[in-house]
Design an enzyme around this catalytic site. Structure first.
Site, PDB file in Angstrom:
ATOM      1  N   LYS A  13      24.762  10.958  74.314  1.00  0.00           N
ATOM      2  CA  LYS A  13      23.454  10.809  74.971  1.00  0.00           C
ATOM      3  C   LYS A  13      22.581   9.777  74.255  1.00  0.00           C
ATOM      4  CE  LYS A  13      19.660  13.381  77.013  1.00  0.00           C
ATOM      5  NZ  LYS A  13      18.941  14.651  77.155  1.00  0.00           N
ATOM      6  N   PHE A  22      24.868  22.950  73.153  1.00  0.00           N
ATOM      7  CA  PHE A  22      24.925  23.321  74.566  1.00  0.00           C
ATOM      8  C   PHE A  22      25.737  22.280  75.340  1.00  0.00           C
ATOM      9  CE2 PHE A  22      23.044  23.045  78.879  1.00  0.00           C
ATOM     10  CZ  PHE A  22      23.550  24.242  79.354  1.00  0.00           C
ATOM     11  N   GLN A  23      26.657  22.749  76.143  1.00  0.00           N
ATOM     12  CA  GLN A  23      27.550  21.905  76.943  1.00  0.00           C
ATOM     13  C   GLN A  23      28.328  20.910  76.088  1.00  0.00           C
ATOM     14  OE1 GLN A  23      25.351  20.403  80.429  1.00  0.00           O
ATOM     15  NE2 GLN A  23      26.110  22.197  81.549  1.00  0.00           N
ATOM     16  N   MET A  41      55.313  26.623 100.614  1.00  0.00           N
ATOM     17  CA  MET A  41      56.436  26.210  99.775  1.00  0.00           C
ATOM     18  C   MET A  41      56.828  27.329  98.815  1.00  0.00           C
ATOM     19  SD  MET A  41      58.615  23.863  99.417  1.00  0.00           S
ATOM     20  CE  MET A  41      58.228  22.151  99.805  1.00  0.00           C
ATOM     21  N   GLU A  87      33.523  18.224  89.894  1.00  0.00           N
ATOM     22  CA  GLU A  87      33.983  17.046  89.156  1.00  0.00           C
ATOM     23  C   GLU A  87      35.460  16.747  89.377  1.00  0.00           C
ATOM     24  OE1 GLU A  87      32.170  19.463  87.864  1.00  0.00           O
ATOM     25  OE2 GLU A  87      30.425  18.631  86.839  1.00  0.00           O
TER      26      GLU A  87
END
Lengths: 574, 186
Positions: free
Chosen positions: A163, A113-114, A481, A51
């Protein structure tokens, strides 16, 4: 009356109305209804492999076009993975809209959940965010998100949608107006201040233009060129503003700051009137603030009132869209040109003489060697192939600075890099977004061996879509760097910076079904790059460069920008 | 020094979090904060007191903070009342434990401060006092001399004596915006 439509379809209706062509995303549990609706939608969905890269790809698309980039993720881990990309867009003022799924509204707060508090987590990562728990509010929220992302100072906006909102049904009526009474954008610039600025500019003996990312965001590069030519002042573009003035323009004296050109930093230090356009006086540009532009009166143009006076208090503040303000300012200069032009002709000529001298004294040097590829040599070769026209995305670190120093950009929206946040792993996914946005363009993704290994999963996305991105790994075997700082400031105690075990590029690219190779010899560099460009599909070119090269000039942290370290005193052998 | 900020904002979920989150993210310390809806139930008025270093650096910080708060989409207006003519009030509820002997003295003392008893029991009183913060501080000191106290303070609320003109953004036609931009930024 129209028939009932699901929330998921309404989301896509709204996106279509906003002329969204492409979404970069990754599906999951709560976004199932949305992805089901996408199955029938004309909007293209690009499945990335993480993502974070959806957000970076959306940024690449936005940075290459000026349109709003769109990314999408599911609840919980999907949303939290977006966060770096959102903060990155926030720092660089890039317009993206992120859509995230949220657990069903009744479950919010139950540690479902999630479930994650996406709204809370992304509060400081976005220009604004929404949590939509009610279908009736959905279209308004989406259109407001696009409005906020794309107007004023652009930035990321997130819309978190539960949802049950995706699944619910409603009569869809297109939103006709947006009313955000607290969202005030001042675009015009104060007429009196603009007149005063014109006066100050004509009276300047050593004027200097400091142009930034605001020029790109406002699509003001044409106006910048006219303005710079009108006053014939030396001009720098910051890391975010490169391409704002053509890289080959005679008034352009490169990038200022920590790794800026000698002439740019000396010019900034000696100027008597600093014209700051769409910039935020970043610490990487100013160095030690007390010593920054110490003789200068400052004219500061920015669309964000909070940027004015945040770091440096200007003599003439102008809040406005830099495109419109520059038009008016150039017109005001024109009006008074008759009496004012040539007022300080002698000083101005001497000023240009001084600038040219600084440029001659310490130009960027294209280091070359017969037995090793010098990174500067690599960038100069890419510059030659690009001819100021290619899109170049970069990661973060030494290669980014050398890229900015040696590759010229003759147009805006060609140089795409993570400036403010400095996110490693940005180069490859942003090249995906840029190539989708500009299929006609040659796109180089110049990455370090560190950043590249943060974004390797996206090789699959590139392969799936046969995107002809030329991935150029500037491979020095180190986090260059960080190693440079350890060498210079930590007694060369190289702690956890060596990157062993870089994969065989031929096998790696081959595993994804495209070509790759390593080039080590300076004699083969040019042809290797040409082969990569000639290849119709993607190409992975691993360029082994001198491991211990440092980026110069360098302003040490906390130093004044005219106190540059110009080159290695003694190359340090490990 | 203490900076007093008055904010008029949309009464929307998360609006309070945006303000407090901004203050934390930009490194400011909140001394007190009150928020409640206004006559218009869609709007809230927030009063915040922030600790700012004195002098020129502090002045810059103060201005910067007002600008940053004004950038929040839900904020209609943020004003700095630190040096403006304004009425400032704070409310305190003080529970004082008292012996039978000093009950009368406590009530007398409360009267001097304009405080009144809102609850009385054998253990003592609950007193309600309003005033500016310094007056309340003194009141606490005096009450403490009578015995153990417990205090709940509301934080400062303020109203400016001069009304500041409220500038609001007008509605935008979505149709026109989509047409004019063609999806590309102006």
């Amino acid at each position: 009356m129209s028939s009932l439509t699901t929330g998921a379809k309404i989301v896509l209706e709204c996106l279509q109305r906003e002329k969204v062509e492409i979404i970069f995303g990754y599906p999951g549990g709560v976004t199932l209804p949305l992805y089901d609706a996408m199955y029938d939608s004309p909007i293209k969905h690009v499945l990335v492999r993480h993502e974070q890269n959806a957000a970076f790809a959306a940024q690449g698309y936005a940075r290459a076009t000026g349109k709003v980039g769109v990314c999408c993720a599911t609840s919980g881990p999907g949303a939290t993975n977006l966060v770096t990309g959102l903060v990155d867009a926030m720092m660089d003022s890039i317009p993206i809209v992120a859509l995230t799924g949220q657990v069903t509204s009744k479950l919010i707060g139950s540690d479902a959940f999630q479930e994650a508090d996406t709204f809370g987590i992304t509060r400081s990562a976005t220009k604004h965010n929404f949590l939509v728990k009610n279908l009736a509010e959905l279209p308004q929220a989406i259109h407001e998100a696009f409005h906020i992302a794309s107007t004023g100072r652009p930035g990321p906006v997130l819309v978190d949608i539960t949802k049950d909102v995706f699944q619910g049904q409603a009569h869809y009526a297109p939103v006709s107006t947006i009313h955000l009474p607290g969202y005030k954008v001042y675009t015009e610039g104060h007429a009196g201040q603009i007149r005063r600025a014109a006066q100050m500019i004509w009276e300047a003996k050593r004027p200097f233009v400091y142009a930034g990312g605001g020029i790109i965001a406002a699509d003001a590069s044409e106006e910048l060129r006219e303005f710079v030519e009108k006053i014939d002042a030396p001009a720098v573009c910051t890391l975010m503003g490169l391409g704002g003035l053509p890289g080959t323009h005679p008034n352009f004296i490169s990038m200022p700051g920590m790794h800026g050109s000698y002439a740019a930093n000396m010019g900034m230090t000696e100027t008597d009137v600093l014209i700051a356009l769409g910039v935020r006086f970043d610490d990487r540009v100013t160095g030690r603030l007390a010593a920054f532009a110490p003789h200068a009166k400052v004219i500061h143009v920015d669309i964000d009132p909070a940027e004015i006076g945040k770091i440096r208090t200007p003599e003439i503040p102008i809040v406005g869209d830099v495109k419109r303000v520059l038009k008016k300012l150039t017109a005001a200069l024109e009006e008074t040109a008759g009496e004012m032009k040539g007022k300080n002709a002698t000083s101005r000529a001497a000023w240009w003489g001084q600038i040219k001298e600084w440029q001659r004294e310490h130009p960027f040097v294209v280091e070359t060697s017969t037995d090793e590829i010098k990174p500067q040599h690599l960038m100069a070769e890419i510059d030659r192939l690009s001819g100021g026209e290619a899109i170049v995305t970069s990661d973060v670190g030494q290669h980014q600075m050398w890229g900015a120093q040696f590759i010229r950009f003759n147009h805006p929206r060609l140089w795409i890099n993570s400036g403010g946040l400095g996110s490693m792993g940005f180069g490859l996914p942003s090249a995906i977004g840029a190539q989708f946005a500009r299929p006609d363009k040659l796109v180089f993704a110049i990455v370090g061996d560190g950043g590249f290994q943060m974004s390797i999963p996206e090789l699959a996305t590139i392969a799936n879509h046969a995107l002809p991105v030329k991935i150029i790994v500037m491979n020095n075997g180190y986090l260059g760097m960080v190693r440079q700082w350890q060498e210079l400031f930590y007694n060369n105690r190289l702690s956890s910076v060596q990157l062993d075990g870089f994969p065989d590029p031929e096998k790696l690219a081959g595993a994804y079904g495209f070509k790759g190779r390593t080039v080590e010899s300076p004699r083969e560099l040019r042809s290797a790059l040409e082969d990569a460009v000639r290849e119709p599909g993607p190409y992975l070119l691993n360029v082994k460069v001198t491991p211990f090269e440092n980026v110069y000039p360098m302003v040490p942290a906390g130093g004044a920008i005219n106190e540059m370290v110009l080159g290695a005193v003694q190359p340090v052998e490990a | 020094m203490l900076q007093l900020i008055s904010i008029l904002m949309e009464n929307k979920p998360g609006a309070l979090m945006r303000v407090t989150g901004l203050l934390t993210a930009r490194g400011y310390n909140i001394e007190s904060l009150t928020v409640a809806r206004t006559v218009d139930p869609q709007l809230s008025r927030m009063s915040i007191v922030v600790d700012i270093e004195p002098g020129e650096a502090g002045d810059k910080q103060r201005m910067q903070l007002i600008k940053q708060i004004n950038k929040l989409i839900n904020v209609l207006q943020a004003s700095d009342l630190t040096e403006s003519p304004a009425v400032r009030r704070e409310l305190a509820l003080v529970r004082v434990r008292s012996t039978m002997q000093n009950r009368t003295a406590i009530l007398k003392e409360a009267e001097i401060f304009g405080a009144r008893a809102v609850d009385s029991s054998v253990e003592g009183f609950v007193l309600e006092a309003t005033g500016d913060s310094e007056k309340l501080d003194e009141f606490m000191d005096v009450m403490r001399s009578y015995g153990e106290i417990e205090v709940t303070r509301s934080g400062l609320v303020a109203v400016p004596l001069e009304a500041k003109k409220l500038k609001l953004a007008p509605p935008v036609s979505k149709e026109a915006e989509i047409e004019s931009t063609d999806g590309v930024l102006k």
